[in-house]
Design an enzyme around this catalytic site. Structure first.
Site, PDB file in Angstrom:
ATOM      1  N   SER A  11       0.850  -1.186   0.000  1.00 45.79           N
ATOM      2  CA  SER A  11       0.000   0.000   0.000  1.00 45.79           C
ATOM      3  C   SER A  11       0.887   1.239   0.000  1.00 45.79           C
ATOM      4  O   SER A  11       1.784   1.351   0.837  1.00 45.79           O
ATOM      5  CB  SER A  11      -0.909   0.001   1.232  1.00 45.79           C
ATOM      6  N   ALA A 249       7.039  -1.122  11.531  1.00 46.12           N
ATOM      7  CA  ALA A 249       5.940  -0.436  10.851  1.00 46.12           C
ATOM      8  C   ALA A 249       6.546   0.657   9.991  1.00 46.12           C
ATOM      9  O   ALA A 249       7.751   0.930  10.047  1.00 46.12           O
ATOM     10  CB  ALA A 249       4.963   0.145  11.864  1.00 46.12           C
ATOM     11  N   LYS A 250       5.724   1.318   9.207  1.00 48.15           N
ATOM     12  CA  LYS A 250       6.235   2.341   8.300  1.00 48.15           C
ATOM     13  C   LYS A 250       6.813   3.539   9.039  1.00 48.15           C
ATOM     14  O   LYS A 250       7.542   4.338   8.460  1.00 48.15           O
ATOM     15  CB  LYS A 250       5.116   2.770   7.338  1.00 48.15           C
ATOM     16  N   ARG A 251       6.494   3.654  10.307  1.00 53.21           N
ATOM     17  CA  ARG A 251       7.076   4.754  11.085  1.00 53.21           C
ATOM     18  C   ARG A 251       8.538   4.492  11.437  1.00 53.21           C
ATOM     19  O   ARG A 251       9.237   5.388  11.906  1.00 53.21           O
ATOM     20  CB  ARG A 251       6.272   4.967  12.367  1.00 53.21           C
TER      21      ARG A 251
END
Length: 281
Positions: A11, A249-251
């Site tokens: 995504s 995670a994307k963080r």
């Protein structure tokens, strides 16, 4: 295994990190071991968070890491289009079948409403078990536009499937998860429905993804049943975690593939020690 079809489904809401790469690498390795096809699908239905620059970075990062695919937005294929934002008609058709079969009901409850009905705040990323507040609603009448719709989950039904890594999985509908959103009031399908529609339409034979989606798989099995479609095989990978035990995670920008590449790391160094199973059930 010549009929094997796997997929990568990122995504574009941020940059890919090392955890994505390890799961995707397993998906690609299994497709190659089976002599099958690998599909790249861009899951870009989150209009508020998806950005063109993230999609461009996904393609760049995947190619740098060593991924190749036979079908996708950039190469085409017989099962396109390969961006979810371009597949809305297929989602409407599938939802229409659920609506016509009375498998769904309209709902006005917000996440906060559900938490209040349950009498306690909800921690974590999983949605709270829906308490059935709107199951008896009839206000939607003859149209389903402008409403949030939930799949009517059969309370007490055991959903079972055999995962390629974790073995037999059992979840009880109404206890482990409740009536879940399949269509949003803004006219966008929920994740579970979009994923099922695409995997079925693209002929995916095995879904490889992270273990955080095991409960999503139980929900999706119910959707496959409601739509009368064949359920694919599933293989959930262990999640990659940071030094504190928190899943990536994307963080986690420091472990994004772009940042690692800029720091001089090579794909071969990053993949060192990864074990990928080529055993098929």
């Amino acid at each position: 295994m010549s009929g094997y079809r796997g997929r990568l489904a990122p995504s574009p809401t941020g940059h890919l990190h090392l955890g994505h790469a390890r799961t995707f690498w397993e998906a690609q390795s299994r497709a190659r071991a089976a002599g099958g096809v690998l599909v790249l699908r861009i899951e870009d239905l989150d209009r508020g968070r998806c950005r063109a620059e993230f999609e461009a970075a996904i393609g760049e990062d995947l190619r740098w890491f060593g991924f190749t695919w036979e079908e996708g937005p950039d190469v085409g294929g017989a099962y396109g289009p390969y961006r979810q934002s371009e597949r809305m008609e297929r989602y409407r058709e599938a939802f229409g079948r659920l609506w016509g079969g009375q498998a769904v009901f309209p709902c006005r409850c917000s996440r906060r409403d559900i938490q209040a009905a349950l009498g306690a705040p909800h921690a974590g990323e999983e949605e709270p078990v829906y308490p059935g507040t709107c199951r008896s609603r009839r206000e939607a009448g003859a149209t389903w536009e402008g409403w949030t719709w939930r799949l009517r989950v059969p309370d007490g039904e055991e959903v079972r499937f055999v995962d390629g890594r974790f073995g037999e999985q059992r979840f009880v509908a109404g206890r482990d998860f409740g009536d879940f959103v399949v269509w949003r009031a803004d006219g966008v399908p929920g994740y579970q429905l979009a994923c099922v529609v695409d995997d079925a339409a693209m002929g995916i034979t095995e879904v490889v993804r992270g273990e955080d989606l095991l409960l999503s798989t139980a929900r999706q099995v119910l959707l496959y049943r409601a739509l009368g479609w064949r359920v694919p095989a599933f293989r959930h990978c262990e999640l990659m975690r940071d030094g504190t035990g928190t899943r990536l995670a994307k963080r986690h920008a420091a472990l994004s593939l772009g940042r690692l590449r800029e720091g001089g790391m090579t794909p071969e160094e990053l993949r060192k020690g990864w074990e990928v199973s080529a055993t098929f059930l």
